[in-house]
Design a protein around this motif. Structure first.
Motif, PDB file in Angstrom:
ATOM      1  N   HIS A   1       1.186   3.524   2.227  1.00  0.00           N
ATOM      2  CA  HIS A   1       1.765   4.532   2.966  1.00  0.00           C
ATOM      3  C   HIS A   1       3.136   5.080   3.605  1.00  0.00           C
ATOM      4  O   HIS A   1       4.112   4.054   2.858  1.00  0.00           O
TER       5      HIS A   1
ATOM      6  N   ASP B   1       5.672   4.859   5.188  1.00  0.00           N
ATOM      7  CA  ASP B   1       6.844   3.549   5.506  1.00  0.00           C
ATOM      8  C   ASP B   1       6.417   2.585   4.289  1.00  0.00           C
ATOM      9  O   ASP B   1       7.512   1.297   5.537  1.00  0.00           O
ATOM     10  N   HIS B   2       5.722   2.781   3.292  1.00  0.00           N
ATOM     11  CA  HIS B   2       6.048   1.514   2.483  1.00  0.00           C
ATOM     12  C   HIS B   2       6.070   1.568   1.103  1.00  0.00           C
ATOM     13  O   HIS B   2       6.846   1.182  -0.048  1.00  0.00           O
TER      14      HIS B   2
ATOM     15  N   HIS C   1       0.557  -0.793   0.108  1.00  0.00           N
ATOM     16  CA  HIS C   1       0.437  -0.180  -0.099  1.00  0.00           C
ATOM     17  C   HIS C   1       1.383   1.383  -0.334  1.00  0.00           C
ATOM     18  O   HIS C   1       2.077   0.693   0.242  1.00  0.00           O
TER      19      HIS C   1
ATOM     20  N   HIS D   1      -7.150  -1.531   6.462  1.00  0.00           N
ATOM     21  CA  HIS D   1      -6.254  -0.966   6.583  1.00  0.00           C
ATOM     22  C   HIS D   1      -5.794   0.684   5.876  1.00  0.00           C
ATOM     23  O   HIS D   1      -5.655   1.651   6.113  1.00  0.00           O
TER      24      HIS D   1
HETATM   25 ZN   LIG Z   1      -0.068   1.127   6.403  1.00  0.00          ZN
END
Ligand SMILES: [Zn+2]
Ligand SMILES: [Zn+2]
Length: 265
Positions: free
Chosen positions: A94, A96-97, A92, A171
């Motif tokens: 976000h 941190d990814h 996804h 999420h």
């Molecule tokens: Zn996330």
């Protein structure tokens, strides 16, 4: 067999926090319950597939997280040269990814339709929902679309024989988990479909959530996709490093191997 893979979790970051911050409704014990940040590598005969790209030092400072070891160094520690990687799966968008945009110059990126639509559409008008996204991260992915470097998936998709992606949502609207055939059965890299084992085991929900119902349904889905509960790998749980063996001596607490059986929790 060419459709059986080695799988590694590579820790690159850390965030100290209280358990009350990790659950909707808080946590009565409110103990120290830090989160680790990982990327993952799926290694097969025909090359390496990287799952998620982490964040860099600039983003760590901006978000007040600790960058423990740069993502590229973690991959190199197991013999994976980022510049040679041809396939990246993004769970996804976000922060941190999906950082480190230029680390994989040859790679094609695999993403769910609904994640790109979510990250570029009306829900980003709401500060609460856009909080875990960074405009530059999303723009970098849009540029990759225009450079012909993104493959979109809608629901389930096969990346290579024995490796599939599965839309979970919850999420983040377009969150996908990754199922990999290994010597011990089907391992599922949940990413943020479950941050910690506690979310999955206790039916609790991480506070940053697009849709609570989809999160809870997602736990059942993860269990169906994996060969057992111990084949599900949470996205941010420090227990992953404690349970699985180091990829090789010297990498303890940094890179662990997920295609061998874990210690019991
Ligand atoms: Zn996330
Ligand atoms: Zn995350």
């Amino acid at each position: 067999m060419s459709d059986v893979y080695e799988v590694y979790a590579i820790r690159y970051g850390y965030h100290s926090r209280r358990s009350g911050e990790n659950f909707i409704g808080g946590d009565p014990h409110n103990t120290l319950q830090p989160l680790d940040f990982f990327v993952w590598a799926i290694v097969g005969k025909s090359g390496t597939i990287v799952v998620d790209t982490g964040f860099d030092e600039t983003m760590a400072k901006r978000r007040q997280r600790d960058l423990v070891k740069p993502v590229g160094e973690g991959l190199q520690a197991i013999g994976v040269e980022p510049a040679a990687v041809e396939t990246v799966i993004v769970s996804h968008l976000h922060y941190d990814h999906t950082g480190n945009y230029d680390l994989f110059p040859r790679a094609r990126y695999h993403l769910q339709d609904s994640e790109m639509a979510y990250a570029t559409g009306r829900y980003m008008c709401h500060p609460t929902l856009r909080l875990p996204f960074e405009a530059d991260d999303v723009v970098a992915m849009v540029r990759k679309v225009f450079a012909g470097r993104v493959t979109f998936h809608d629901g389930e998709g096969e990346i290579a024989p024995g490796i599939t992606v599965h839309h979970i949502g919850g999420h983040s609207k377009g969150l996908q988990s990754i199922r990999v055939k290994t010597q011990r059965g089907y391992v599922v890299l949940a990413a943020d479909a479950t941050h910690l084992y506690a979310h999955l085991d206790e039916g609790r929900v991480f506070p940053l959530t697009y849709n609570v119902g989809e999160v809870l349904e997602g736990y059942a889905r993860l269990k169906r996709l994996a060969s057992s509960r111990d084949h599900i790998v949470p996205g941010h749980d420090p227990l992953v490093l404690a349970r699985y063996p180091a990829a090789k001596p010297g990498l303890e607490g940094w890179v662990v191997r997920l295609d061998v059986a874990p210690k019991a929790t």
